[in-house]
Write a protein that holds these residues in place. Structure first.
Motif, mmCIF file in Angstrom:
data_model
loop_
_atom_site.group_PDB
_atom_site.id
_atom_site.type_symbol
_atom_site.label_atom_id
_atom_site.label_comp_id
_atom_site.label_asym_id
_atom_site.label_seq_id
_atom_site.Cartn_x
_atom_site.Cartn_y
_atom_site.Cartn_z
ATOM 1 N N GLY A 102 6.944 -8.043 -1.974
ATOM 2 C CA GLY A 102 6.910 -9.101 -0.976
ATOM 3 C C GLY A 102 8.230 -9.306 -0.271
ATOM 4 N N LYS A 103 9.199 -8.475 -0.565
ATOM 5 C CA LYS A 103 10.499 -8.575 0.090
ATOM 6 C C LYS A 103 10.376 -7.942 1.455
ATOM 7 C CE LYS A 103 13.588 -10.255 -2.850
ATOM 8 N NZ LYS A 103 14.358 -11.438 -2.534
ATOM 9 N N SER A 129 4.527 -15.438 3.834
ATOM 10 C CA SER A 129 5.068 -15.686 2.489
ATOM 11 C C SER A 129 5.039 -17.160 2.130
ATOM 12 C CB SER A 129 6.502 -15.166 2.401
ATOM 13 O OG SER A 129 6.492 -13.774 2.553
ATOM 14 N N ALA A 146 10.430 -19.221 -0.415
ATOM 15 C CA ALA A 146 9.715 -17.956 -0.218
ATOM 16 C C ALA A 146 10.096 -17.335 1.121
ATOM 17 C CB ALA A 146 8.210 -18.204 -0.274
ATOM 18 N N ASP A 192 13.476 -15.883 0.675
ATOM 19 C CA ASP A 192 13.406 -14.683 -0.158
ATOM 20 C C ASP A 192 12.870 -13.498 0.639
ATOM 21 O OD1 ASP A 192 14.336 -16.062 -2.250
ATOM 22 O OD2 ASP A 192 12.452 -16.198 -3.361
ATOM 23 N N ALA A 193 11.922 -13.802 1.511
ATOM 24 C CA ALA A 193 11.291 -12.720 2.271
ATOM 25 C C ALA A 193 12.172 -12.209 3.396
ATOM 26 C CB ALA A 193 9.961 -13.206 2.840
#
Lengths: 302, 722
Positions: B303-304, B689, B577, B580-581
């Motif tokens: 999910g990155k 995300s 999120a 993070d993404a």
């Protein structure tokens, strides 16, 4: 069992949507099947149910698996964007399987507390599940309460910054109306040092200096009259009767600032309620998992 | 001088002799007898309108000395009690509607009327002022107009017409509403005023005052003040009042740059423009010409999303422009492949930064040792209004920039050199001030326009009010719809800031359409696309009846991130999120407007009225036909779009790149450059995300018109039908 019934009653009162309903049905089925198995198993065991028997161990394994799954939510949150299933699904699993773990473990223990370690484990489990249910209930009801009661809600971390801005705004409003305030006084308890305030506006300046500014500056002064909406309404009504019409608009602005301040205080309080229970739930959950591992090792080893 | 031409008279008991034809006022003045006046100046013809210079010549009534010629044996009394009383009454009458202290009195304490009133003890008038107020005009960059302070002495009108021969000023109105007017009663800034300052210098009160620019002095290292006499030697300050120039001379400095020295840097905010006196300068864009490409990594499982800079040839996005020219705030355009150009003596750059305070659009470095004039907006305005300078700019544009400007517009890429050559002398460069209408809806279509500087707002008037259709920046065009249909204007186009457009007449446009059918076809296709887009938008407006929905700008959105506040536990999982993404840079803030029990989180809404596009110094943010915003490769990372977005939905994403070392030409070092990004909906994934990471089912990505359809319908139904 009473605990489980309480939980069910509570759940019924929650607004359970489609996704919750599936979990509820599945949980009830698991609970029903487990109960039947336990009743048969207890009735057929001459020495009574024991955690060390095959069925007892099976209950222990299933219960532990549910606890571990519930515990994995914390890890899942650390990698929120990993495509490991939606966070919402994990949360549902955490709630329902975590709750189910209690009756399963009770079946595993055969309704006995056992030795010291197992007794501690059982107490911990009960506290963890109870705190979880309490937290779930808070998280279910409090957001809508916050939505209604705090229309001026801001990002929690920004509250101090917004409060500082409110003090600045209030200072500017009063200074515009009454002339410069003697803000260089470090104590700020008395800002009424300005000598060029028109006589008609002195009540406004004094009110701000003696009541409102200390209220805005010291967030712990909850018992101050301005901390209550009803009392504040009365205070501002009385103040307006002492002031000329031209000062009514700034007074209304100050009233709005007090309202925002109260809302921010309420947000802080509710935020602590909303997330504070985790301070108990999370460490105890970790302790529970750790002790459960020790218990499993000890039981299997010896 | 012959004795016969001399006339003898007595003034205040003193026998004097002056040439025939001399006014009583001048006769007294020549003999050191001062008569107060307001409307009279030595370099202008006397008109005798203020009557303050009244004297007693023994006639039935007092006479205005400035217009009364001397007569043999005349006995003049300038200071009898009766004369003083009459003068005092006149001053008091003038003071009755004079805003005291006026702008001039406040600025420099030398309002002639207020000085006279003080002398006569008549600062506070006993007369009731008229009810009508004549207002102010702040449209000029360098001169403020307060009509209420005007005493209608006509000194400014005579200064403009007799002294400077500009004939811009006159009178307008009747009775108490009489006032001075520019051209046919245009705002001063929109009139043909050349900002010579003569009117301001002539004005005895605060009716015409020099505007104080906030930053009155340019504090740049090595800035060298320019002496007034040197300024006056420059051709574009010819015919500018010396006093006016002197008042503004701190706003212009001479600067010398060594070869390689940086003159201004892209993305920096500034307030000055530069005029190259000698030498050459190299203009370039140091930011990487690339856009932010965000992609999933490790088979998308983690999910990155990793963001990197990618050129358009390596990542062609939907409806990405194919234009090869980047428009900057200079008389040249830069090539996409090699964004470098040379500026020469006589070139002016930084106009948009100076006039509208936009960030610098490019980095300018001295190519050779060079000398420049650096100026603030008041001086630039004076220059730009100067006829000589305008002519020079026009010529320079026609010779150097017109071709690249036309060719930079993909529609005109196929025009032949001959045709552009034929246009060279026909196009007109027109300037507009903020808010000024360029063309109005319903007017006959008579021209086609290309935007050269600034931003043009295109809007349509509907029964419900004005609807903004687009913001056009440098390189874009308008006016084709009416011309292609041979009809009237379908929209109003107005200047959003200081705008300069290239006007092509209807005849030349028709000729171009006939000679180049492919150009016509492309223009027709553009016209149809624009019409379709406008129809869609209109249908959206008419289908959203809820006031608050509109007020909050929700109707503007194509896609919203909504947080259901009844479910949201404020855990910020969505924000984390998103960060993070996207390499730790969140494109979402959990704050914003509320509608019902939903929070419209701060995340790009793909607005129908994208204010983020206004002011981009290089025009790199624009909209696709789907109304989604796209940021082109030549974003210089100035952050203006992020500042302009009313919802805080554009973020600046830092990247480590190799770029020129400041102050050392050609030497590249690793540095951080920013690129604007907005929410990309994590398009590599099935779900954004933020929505994916919400554990409480509180985050939703929705089309507001569908999502709120029920609510809107309910609200609509509750409105009583007439």
């Amino acid at each position: 069992m009473i605990f489980w019934v309480t939980l069910l009653t509570l759940r019924v009162h929650l607004r359970i949507d489609g996704t919750h309903r599936k979990w509820l049905v599945a949980s009830l089925i698991i609970l029903g099947v487990s109960t039947i198995i336990y009743v048969i198993y207890a009735a057929s065991s001459p020495g009574g149910p024991s955690g060390g028997s095959a069925t007892g161990l099976a209950f222990g394994v299933v219960g532990s698996a549910f606890m571990i799954f519930a515990g994995l939510l914390a890890g899942r949150k650390k990698v929120a964007v990993w495509r490991l299933g939606r966070a919402q699904t994990w949360m549902r699993g955490h709630l329902w399987l975590g709750t189910l773990s209690l009756p399963i473990i009770v079946f595993h223990a055969g309704f006995h507390l056992g030795g010291t370690l197992t007794a501690v484990l059982m107490i911990l489990l009960i506290i963890v599940v109870a705190s979880g249910i309490f937290g779930a209930a808070l998280q279910h009801y409090m957001p809508s309460m916050m939505t209604v009661q705090i229309p001026m809600e801001t990002v929690f971390e920004q509250i101090d910054h917004v409060r500082a801005q409110l003090v600045g705004e209030a200072d500017a409003i009063v200074e515009k109306a009454c002339g410069p305030l003697a803000l260089e006084n470090a104590a700020l308890a008395n800002v009424a040092g300005a000598s060029n305030t028109p006589a008609a506006l002195i009540p406004l300046r004094d009110f701000y200096a003696q009541q409102m500014r200390p209220f805005l500056l010291h967030k712990h002064l909850r018992d101050k009259p301005l901390g209550t909406r009803e009392k504040a309404l009365g205070i501002f009504e009385r103040l307006r009767t002492l002031l000329p019409d031209t000062a009514h608009e700034p007074t209304r602005s100050l009233e709005a600032i007090c309202e925002e301040e109260r809302q921010l205080r309420r947000q802080t309080l509710m935020h602590h309620f909303l997330h504070g229970w985790l301070m108990l739930h999370v460490p105890l959950s970790l302790a529970l998992l750790l002790l459960a591992c020790i218990h499993a090792f000890m039981a299997l080893r010896y | 001088m012959s004795a016969a031409a001399m006339i003898e008279l007595t003034v205040d008991g003193k026998k004097i002799s002056v040439p025939a034809g001399t006014s009583v006022f001048d006769a007294a003045r020549l003999n050191k007898i001062e008569i107060p006046t307001l409307c009279h100046q030595q370099n202008e013809k006397p008109v005798g309108v203020c009557r303050v210079c009244v004297v007693d010549v023994g006639a039935r009534v007092f006479t205005a000395s400035c217009v009364r010629p001397v007569e043999p044996g005349m006995v003049v009394t300038t200071n009898s009690e009766k004369v003083k009383q009459a003068r005092s009454t006149l001053v008091e009458l003038l003071m009755a509607d004079h805003p005291s202290p006026c702008a001039r009195e406040r600025q420099s304490g030398d309002c002639e009327l207020e000085a006279l009133a003080k002398q006569n003890g008549r600062l506070a008038s006993r007369y009731t002022p008229p009810d009508t107020r004549r207002g102010v005009d702040q449209s000029s960059m360098s001169i403020g107009v307060d009509f209420d302070a005007c005493i209608l002495c006509d000194r400014c009108i005579r200064g403009c017409s007799e002294v400077r021969r500009n004939f811009v000023l006159g009178r307008m109105g009747k009775g108490t509403t009489t006032r001075i007017a520019f051209d046919n009663d245009q705002p001063m800034g929109e009139s043909s005023c050349v900002s010579c300052g003569e009117c301001m210098v002539s004005c005895p009160t605060g009716a015409l005052t020099n505007k104080i620019v906030n930053q009155t002095q340019i504090a740049a290292p090595g800035a060298e003040p320019v002496a007034l006499e040197h300024l006056r030697e420059l051709p574009f300050f010819e015919n500018v009042s010396g006093t006016f120039l002197s008042l503004n001379r701190n706003a212009v400095v001479k600067r010398h740059f060594k070869r390689g020295e940086v003159i201004c840097r892209e993305g920096e905010y500034g307030s000055t423009a530069f005029y190259i006196l000698d030498g050459q300068a190299r203009v370039s864009i140091a930011s990487p010409i690339a856009h932010v490409k965000t992609k999933g990594a490790v088979k998308r499982f983690l999910g990155k999303l990793s963001s990197r800079l990618t050129q358009r040839q390596n990542d062609e996005r939907e409806e990405e422009t194919s234009q090869n020219w980047i428009h900057i705030d200079a008389p040249v355009d830069l090539n996409y492949e090699n964004p470098v150009a040379i500026l020469k003596a006589g070139d002016l750059f930084g106009e948009m930064t100076c006039m509208s305070l936009y960030p610098r659009s490019a980095t300018v470095r001295a190519e050779t040792d060079c000398t420049m004039l650096e100026m603030l907006r008041n001086v630039l305005d004076i220059m730009q209004r100067n006829k000589n300078f305008r002519a020079q700019l026009d010529l320079s544009y026609r010779q150097r920039a017109l071709e690249s400007h036309l060719r930079a517009v993909p529609v005109f890429a196929e025009l032949t050199d001959e045709f552009i050559e034929s246009l060279r002398d026909k196009v007109e460069l027109l300037r507009f001030t903020p808010g000024q209408a360029i063309c109005r809806q319903g007017e006959p279509a008579d021209s086609f326009y290309l935007v050269r500087i600034g931003f043009v707002k295109v809007s349509q008037t509907h029964p419900g009010g004005e609807m903004v259709l687009a913001y056009l920046s440098r390189g874009e065009y308008f006016g084709e719809t009416g011309l292609l249909k041979g009809d009237v204007r379908t929209a109003t186009c107005s200047a959003l800031d200081h705008v300069e457009v290239v006007r092509i007449s209807a005849d030349d446009f028709a000729k171009m359409s006939a000679e180049f059918p492919q150009v016509r076809q492309k223009l027709e296709a553009t016209e149809q696309e624009r019409a379709k887009m406008n129809r869609n938008r209109l249908s959206m407006v008419s289908s959203t009846p809820l006031d608050s929905f509109l007020k909050q700008g929700l109707m503007e959105a194509q896609s919203l991130l909504l947080l259901d506040l009844d479910s949201c536990t404020r855990c910020d999982a969505c924000v984390r999120a998103c960060a993070d993404a996207h390499d730790g840079v969140t494109r979402l803030v959990r704050e914003g407007l509320r509608f019902d029990h939903y929070l419209v989180a701060t995340s790009c809404r793909q607005c129908l009225d994208p204010l983020c596009m206004v002011g981009c110094p290089v025009g790199s943010i624009r909209r696709r036909n789907s109304l989604e915003v796209i940021i082109e490769d030549w974003c210089i990372g100035c952050g203006l779009c992020a500042d302009n977005c009313p919802y805080g939905n554009i973020n600046m994403h830092p990247f480590n790149v190799f770029a020129d070392l400041p102050g050392a030409a050609g030497k590249k070092v690793a540095m951080v450059k920013q690129k604007a990004t907005s929410c990309d909906l994590c398009s590599d994934f099935a779900e954004p995300s933020c929505v994916f990471a919400c554990p409480h089912d509180a985050a939703h990505r929705v089309d507001p018109r569908h999502f709120f359809a029920g609510l809107l319908q309910k609200a609509s139904d509750s409105i009583p039908k007439e």
